[in-house]
Design a protein around this motif. Structure first.
Motif, short mmCIF file in Angstrom:
data_model
loop_
_atom_site.label_atom_id
_atom_site.label_comp_id
_atom_site.label_asym_id
_atom_site.label_seq_id
_atom_site.Cartn_x
_atom_site.Cartn_y
_atom_site.Cartn_z
N MET A 44 0.84 -1.19 0.00
CA MET A 44 0.00 0.00 0.00
C MET A 44 0.88 1.24 0.00
SD MET A 44 -2.90 1.21 2.74
CE MET A 44 -3.85 -0.28 2.43
N ALA A 45 0.44 2.28 -0.67
CA ALA A 45 1.20 3.53 -0.72
C ALA A 45 1.42 4.06 0.69
CB ALA A 45 0.46 4.56 -1.56
N ASP A 46 2.61 4.61 0.92
CA ASP A 46 2.92 5.16 2.23
C ASP A 46 2.06 6.37 2.55
OD1 ASP A 46 4.96 3.25 2.43
OD2 ASP A 46 6.37 4.57 1.39
N ARG A 47 1.72 7.11 1.52
CA ARG A 47 0.92 8.33 1.71
C ARG A 47 0.12 8.57 0.44
NH1 ARG A 47 3.40 14.45 2.33
NH2 ARG A 47 1.46 15.52 2.86
N VAL A 48 -1.18 8.90 0.60
CA VAL A 48 -2.03 9.21 -0.55
C VAL A 48 -2.63 10.60 -0.33
CG1 VAL A 48 -4.00 8.52 -1.96
CG2 VAL A 48 -2.61 6.76 -0.84
N THR A 49 -2.34 11.50 -1.24
CA THR A 49 -2.87 12.86 -1.15
C THR A 49 -3.74 13.12 -2.37
OG1 THR A 49 -0.85 13.60 -0.03
CG2 THR A 49 -2.31 15.30 -0.92
N VAL A 50 -4.94 13.60 -2.13
CA VAL A 50 -5.85 13.97 -3.21
C VAL A 50 -5.85 15.49 -3.30
CG1 VAL A 50 -8.17 13.78 -4.14
CG2 VAL A 50 -7.26 11.94 -2.74
N ILE A 51 -5.53 16.00 -4.46
CA ILE A 51 -5.41 17.44 -4.67
C ILE A 51 -6.50 17.90 -5.63
CG2 ILE A 51 -3.95 19.31 -5.54
CD1 ILE A 51 -1.53 17.60 -4.79
N GLY A 52 -7.29 18.85 -5.19
CA GLY A 52 -8.26 19.48 -6.08
C GLY A 52 -7.60 20.60 -6.86
N TRP A 53 -8.02 20.76 -8.11
CA TRP A 53 -7.45 21.79 -8.98
C TRP A 53 -8.58 22.53 -9.67
CZ3 TRP A 53 -6.96 22.42 -14.47
CH2 TRP A 53 -6.05 23.40 -14.85
N ASP A 54 -8.58 23.84 -9.54
CA ASP A 54 -9.63 24.66 -10.15
C ASP A 54 -9.09 25.65 -11.18
OD1 ASP A 54 -8.36 26.52 -8.58
OD2 ASP A 54 -9.98 26.69 -7.10
N GLY A 55 -7.85 25.42 -11.63
CA GLY A 55 -7.24 26.29 -12.62
C GLY A 55 -6.35 27.36 -12.02
N SER A 56 -6.45 27.58 -10.72
CA SER A 56 -5.60 28.57 -10.06
C SER A 56 -4.28 27.93 -9.65
CB SER A 56 -6.32 29.16 -8.84
OG SER A 56 -6.66 28.13 -7.93
N PRO A 57 -3.26 28.74 -9.31
CA PRO A 57 -1.96 28.17 -8.90
C PRO A 57 -2.13 27.23 -7.71
CG PRO A 57 -1.74 30.52 -9.34
CD PRO A 57 -3.20 30.22 -9.39
N LEU A 58 -1.36 26.16 -7.70
CA LEU A 58 -1.43 25.19 -6.61
C LEU A 58 -0.96 25.83 -5.30
CD1 LEU A 58 0.01 22.01 -8.37
CD2 LEU A 58 -2.39 22.49 -7.83
N THR A 59 -1.58 25.41 -4.21
CA THR A 59 -1.20 25.90 -2.88
C THR A 59 0.15 25.30 -2.48
OG1 THR A 59 -2.27 24.07 -1.74
CG2 THR A 59 -3.65 26.00 -2.25
N PRO A 60 0.81 25.90 -1.49
CA PRO A 60 2.07 25.32 -1.00
C PRO A 60 1.91 23.87 -0.56
CG PRO A 60 1.84 27.56 -0.19
CD PRO A 60 0.56 27.22 -0.88
N ALA A 61 0.78 23.53 0.09
CA ALA A 61 0.56 22.15 0.53
C ALA A 61 0.47 21.21 -0.66
CB ALA A 61 -0.71 22.06 1.38
N ALA A 62 -0.19 21.65 -1.72
CA ALA A 62 -0.32 20.81 -2.91
C ALA A 62 1.02 20.65 -3.61
CB ALA A 62 -1.34 21.43 -3.87
N ARG A 63 1.79 21.72 -3.73
CA ARG A 63 3.10 21.62 -4.37
C ARG A 63 4.04 20.72 -3.58
NH1 ARG A 63 2.46 27.24 -5.07
NH2 ARG A 63 3.99 27.62 -3.42
#
Length: 405
Positions: A1-20
């Motif tokens: 199993m993956a050690d960490r799974v992050t789901v990132i929403g994207w609405d066309g704006s620049p990615l947040t620091p947490a997402a990057r």
């Protein structure tokens, strides 16, 4: 199993620091083609084109490392989070949300949306989504290929609405178009798109609401259902007594997403009450006065329904498929015509035993399990506790038998 799974929403704006940060550490990235083309996706990460979310979830479950799933809008709102968290995949996820497509669409339209119904339309649910658009004055429809603006408009034939069509929100090709529903099918629309369907309402409630996506009750709406004659201005027909309507509505069970046919609608009492349960209603009557009274009942109770003037069974041929049907007039011939359209439930009534037997036989021949009850209600004058009015009717209800494969 993956050690960490992050789901990132994207609405066309620049990615947040947490997402990057999550993307920079990813060894596997899943998303649509435009997500995988983002410059923040690590060049050495394994990439999965997100078609089937179930298939991607299985790949992620078998991956050792950090996985990221990219999705449009808020992934927790009709999005991938539900599938990824399903017990069969066993994935625990962190979510970095973005503005949902619904919120973005209403923002583009400059409209509040706490009072909107929100539905998902695909090939299996398109008809039910259209029924919600029939029944409610403000609906956001998350579309899919084959269940888009044109298909919505075609199925709404005869019901006037305004469409706000938002194509490719958040991209450099974003476009917002406002059209009346009769013009929508003349255009080709780009995916992904979202449609706001508005119109047909009887005004908004004063002040702010208190519950999202639900109607807390129209200011003129009397509490309860199967209301007495005076709630409709008096003069209900012989097949419209409160007791009979209560039994009919109980057996029909109208709900959001359903389409109810009320054939021989009379005063519109049952049609208006079925609409209060959130169902779409088409009320049919050959009498122009009955049609006018039904429209007045809908206005008075702040509900939406479509009134069709015409004589059954012929007028039924052009109507969209019903989920449940109440036959208020026309007898066995109309019941047979309704059974041919295969709704889940049909209710009717008769004033004589011979009439009840004929309707029961029509239901049975149409593939329905039949119940019949003799209903008698007596209205009392409580000032002297004497009988004021007596109503007797045979109530027949049919439940569709599923055909053998």
């Amino acid at each position: 199993m993956a050690d960490r799974v992050t789901v990132i929403g994207w609405d066309g704006s620049p990615l947040t620091p947490a997402a990057r940060s999550a993307l920079s550490a990813a060894t596997l990235v899943a998303g649509a083609a435009h997500h995988l083309a983002l410059p923040e996706v690590p060049p050495r990460a394994e990439r999965i084109r997100l078609g089937s979310v179930d298939l991607a979830a299985r790949r992620i479950a078998g991956h050792r490392g950090s996985a990221v799933v990219l999705a449009d809008g808020d992934p927790g709102f009709f999005g991938v989070v539900r599938t990824l968290r399903a017990p069969e995949h066993g994935l625990e996820v962190e979510v970095v949300p973005a503005v949902s497509a619904v919120a973005a669409a209403f923002a583009r339209a400059g409209m509040p949306w706490d009072d909107a119904q929100i539905v998902v339309a695909h090939r299996r649910t398109l008809r039910r989504a259209v029924n919600v658009c029939r029944a409610h004055p403000k609906v956001a429809v998350l579309t899919s290929p084959g269940a888009g603006p044109a298909e919505l408009a075609l199925l709404l034939e005869g019901v006037h609405r305004t469409f706000v069509i938002c194509e490719e929100l958040g991209s450099d090709r974003e476009q917002v178009t406002v059209l009346t529903s009769d013009k929508v099918a003349d255009h080709a629309w780009r995916d992904p798109n979202l449609v706001i369907v508005i119109g047909g309402g009887h005004g908004t409630l004063p002040g702010a609401g208190w519950i999202a996506g639900r109607d807390p009750g129209h200011p003129r709406q009397v509490r309860g259902w199967a209301l007495p004659a005076h709630a409709y201005g008096g003069g209900l027909g012989p097949g419209e007594s409160a007791g009979l309507r209560a039994a009919q509505l109980a057996r029909l069970g109208p709900r959001t997403g359903d389409l109810v046919w009320d054939i021989g609608c009379g005063s519109g009492a049952l049609a208006a009450e079925a609409a209060q349960f959130g169902a779409a209603v088409i009320a049919v009557d050959a009498d122009p006065d009955a049609c006018a009274r039904t429209e007045a009942a809908a206005r008075g109770f702040g509900v939406q329904l479509q009134v069709v003037a015409g004589r059954a069974p012929h007028v039924l041929e052009s109507l969209p498929e019903p989920d449940v049907v109440r036959v208020g007039g026309g007898g066995a011939e109309v019941v047979s015509a309704c059974a041919d359209r295969r709704p889940e439930r049909i209710v009717a009534h008769a004033t004589t035993r011979d009439g009840a037997e004929a309707i029961g036989a029509a239901l049975e021949a149409g593939g329905y399990d039949v119940e019949c009850a003799l209903l008698q209600s007596v209205e009392l004058d409580t000032s002297v506790w004497s009988e004021r009015e007596r109503s007797v009717a045979f109530l027949l209800s049919g439940r569709r038998r599923e055909r053998s494969p």
